[in-house]
Write a protein that holds these residues in place. Structure first.
Motif, PDB file in Angstrom:
ATOM      1  N   UNK A   8       0.955  -1.170   0.100  1.00  0.00           N
ATOM      2  CA  UNK A   8       0.014   0.050  -0.101  1.00  0.00           C
ATOM      3  C   UNK A   8       0.888   1.248   0.004  1.00  0.00           C
ATOM      4  N   UNK A   9       0.716   1.761  -0.964  1.00  0.00           N
ATOM      5  CA  UNK A   9       1.751   3.045  -1.187  1.00  0.00           C
ATOM      6  C   UNK A   9       1.130   4.568  -1.277  1.00  0.00           C
ATOM      7  N   UNK A  10       1.874   5.478  -0.753  1.00  0.00           N
ATOM      8  CA  UNK A  10       1.257   6.765  -0.634  1.00  0.00           C
ATOM      9  C   UNK A  10       2.114   7.880  -1.419  1.00  0.00           C
ATOM     10  N   UNK A  11       1.850   8.217  -2.799  1.00  0.00           N
ATOM     11  CA  UNK A  11       2.469   9.144  -3.539  1.00  0.00           C
ATOM     12  C   UNK A  11       2.477  10.437  -3.292  1.00  0.00           C
ATOM     13  N   UNK A  60      -1.132   1.260 -11.617  1.00  0.00           N
ATOM     14  CA  UNK A  60      -2.323   2.011 -11.395  1.00  0.00           C
ATOM     15  C   UNK A  60      -2.251   3.611 -11.500  1.00  0.00           C
ATOM     16  N   UNK A  61      -1.121   4.225 -11.615  1.00  0.00           N
ATOM     17  CA  UNK A  61      -0.942   5.551 -11.754  1.00  0.00           C
ATOM     18  C   UNK A  61       0.087   5.897 -12.973  1.00  0.00           C
ATOM     19  N   UNK A 100       0.676  11.494 -13.812  1.00  0.00           N
ATOM     20  CA  UNK A 100      -0.185  10.288 -13.134  1.00  0.00           C
ATOM     21  C   UNK A 100      -1.358  10.304 -14.268  1.00  0.00           C
ATOM     22  N   UNK A 101      -2.165   8.862 -14.326  1.00  0.00           N
ATOM     23  CA  UNK A 101      -3.192   8.745 -15.192  1.00  0.00           C
ATOM     24  C   UNK A 101      -4.379   9.515 -14.454  1.00  0.00           C
ATOM     25  N   UNK A 102      -5.587   9.578 -15.037  1.00  0.00           N
ATOM     26  CA  UNK A 102      -6.688  10.357 -14.553  1.00  0.00           C
ATOM     27  C   UNK A 102      -7.237   9.189 -13.733  1.00  0.00           C
ATOM     28  N   UNK A 103      -7.462   8.052 -14.299  1.00  0.00           N
ATOM     29  CA  UNK A 103      -8.202   6.895 -13.722  1.00  0.00           C
ATOM     30  C   UNK A 103      -7.424   5.611 -13.940  1.00  0.00           C
ATOM     31  N   UNK A 104      -7.850   4.576 -13.131  1.00  0.00           N
ATOM     32  CA  UNK A 104      -7.088   3.195 -13.219  1.00  0.00           C
ATOM     33  C   UNK A 104      -8.435   2.188 -13.126  1.00  0.00           C
ATOM     34  N   UNK A 106      -9.380   0.343 -10.731  1.00  0.00           N
ATOM     35  CA  UNK A 106     -10.050   0.528  -9.568  1.00  0.00           C
ATOM     36  C   UNK A 106     -10.932   1.805  -9.167  1.00  0.00           C
ATOM     37  N   UNK A 107     -10.367   2.883  -9.811  1.00  0.00           N
ATOM     38  CA  UNK A 107     -11.152   3.910  -9.797  1.00  0.00           C
ATOM     39  C   UNK A 107     -10.695   5.404 -10.379  1.00  0.00           C
ATOM     40  N   UNK A 108     -10.985   6.549  -9.732  1.00  0.00           N
ATOM     41  CA  UNK A 108     -10.321   7.891 -10.030  1.00  0.00           C
ATOM     42  C   UNK A 108      -9.187   8.097  -9.276  1.00  0.00           C
ATOM     43  N   UNK A 109      -8.220   8.584  -9.880  1.00  0.00           N
ATOM     44  CA  UNK A 109      -6.898   9.036  -9.157  1.00  0.00           C
ATOM     45  C   UNK A 109      -6.996  10.362  -8.749  1.00  0.00           C
ATOM     46  N   UNK A 110      -6.998  10.839  -7.492  1.00  0.00           N
ATOM     47  CA  UNK A 110      -7.219  12.391  -7.164  1.00  0.00           C
ATOM     48  C   UNK A 110      -5.901  12.663  -6.092  1.00  0.00           C
TER      49      UNK A 110
END
Length: 163
Positions: A8-11, A60-61, A100-104, A106-110
């Motif tokens: 589990x990572x936090x960019x 994912x990103x 970063x992508x806008x989404x993956x 699993x969901x929307x990246x914010x």
């Protein structure tokens, strides 16, 4: 105890005021549906945790994690959909490259203000509020925690630090 091993990572943004989260809003059967979460997932066979974290961040990103800092570990006995035990390696990613992508899937990246995350103003697993202050501490020390789950609810929290 048998457990699913995960990362589990936090960019973090370059100024460390924001964190890239995934708003889990894609799959109706997602255990995390409606929650914001860090990026990550299960390790693949033969993969070490740092390589797994870098792969998950990339998948994912779209970002390449240049620096991966171990924040700690959390054991989640009984967490999975069918009561599986999970064991996660938690990382901070303060240095990365790419857009970063806008989404993956699993969901929307914010990009989310870290202050809002720590103040509980972002929909997350309630149990995440126990360990996130340790992940984002001004002077972090590696920690190892346990959050037993029953019927989708975290029952307790305790941890040890290595300092």
């Amino acid at each position: 105890m048998r457990a699913v091993i995960a990362t589990l990572g936090y960019v973090l943004s370059t100024d460390r005021r924001q964190v890239l989260l995934v708003r889990r809003d894609r799959r109706p059967d997602d255990l995390h549906l409606g929650y914001h979460n860090g990026l990550g997932g299960k390790l693949e066979p033969g993969e070490d945790v740092v390589a797994g974290m870098r792969r998950e961040i990339r998948e994912e990103s779209g970002l390449e994690a240049r620096t991966v800092e171990l924040a700690g570990t959390v054991s989640w006995p009984g967490f999975g959909r069918d009561g599986e035990n999970w064991f996660g390696f938690l990382f901070r990613i303060p240095d990365w490259s790419g857009e970063p992508y806008a989404e993956c899937p699993e969901g929307t990246l914010v990009w989310t203000d870290l202050a809002d995350v720590l103040a509980g103003r972002v929909p997350m697993w309630p149990s995440d509020r126990h360990f996130l202050p340790l992940v984002f501490a001004e002077r972090p020390a590696v920690f190892h925690g346990v959050i037993p789950f029953e019927n989708g609810v975290g029952l307790d929290w305790h941890y040890s630090r290595t300092d």
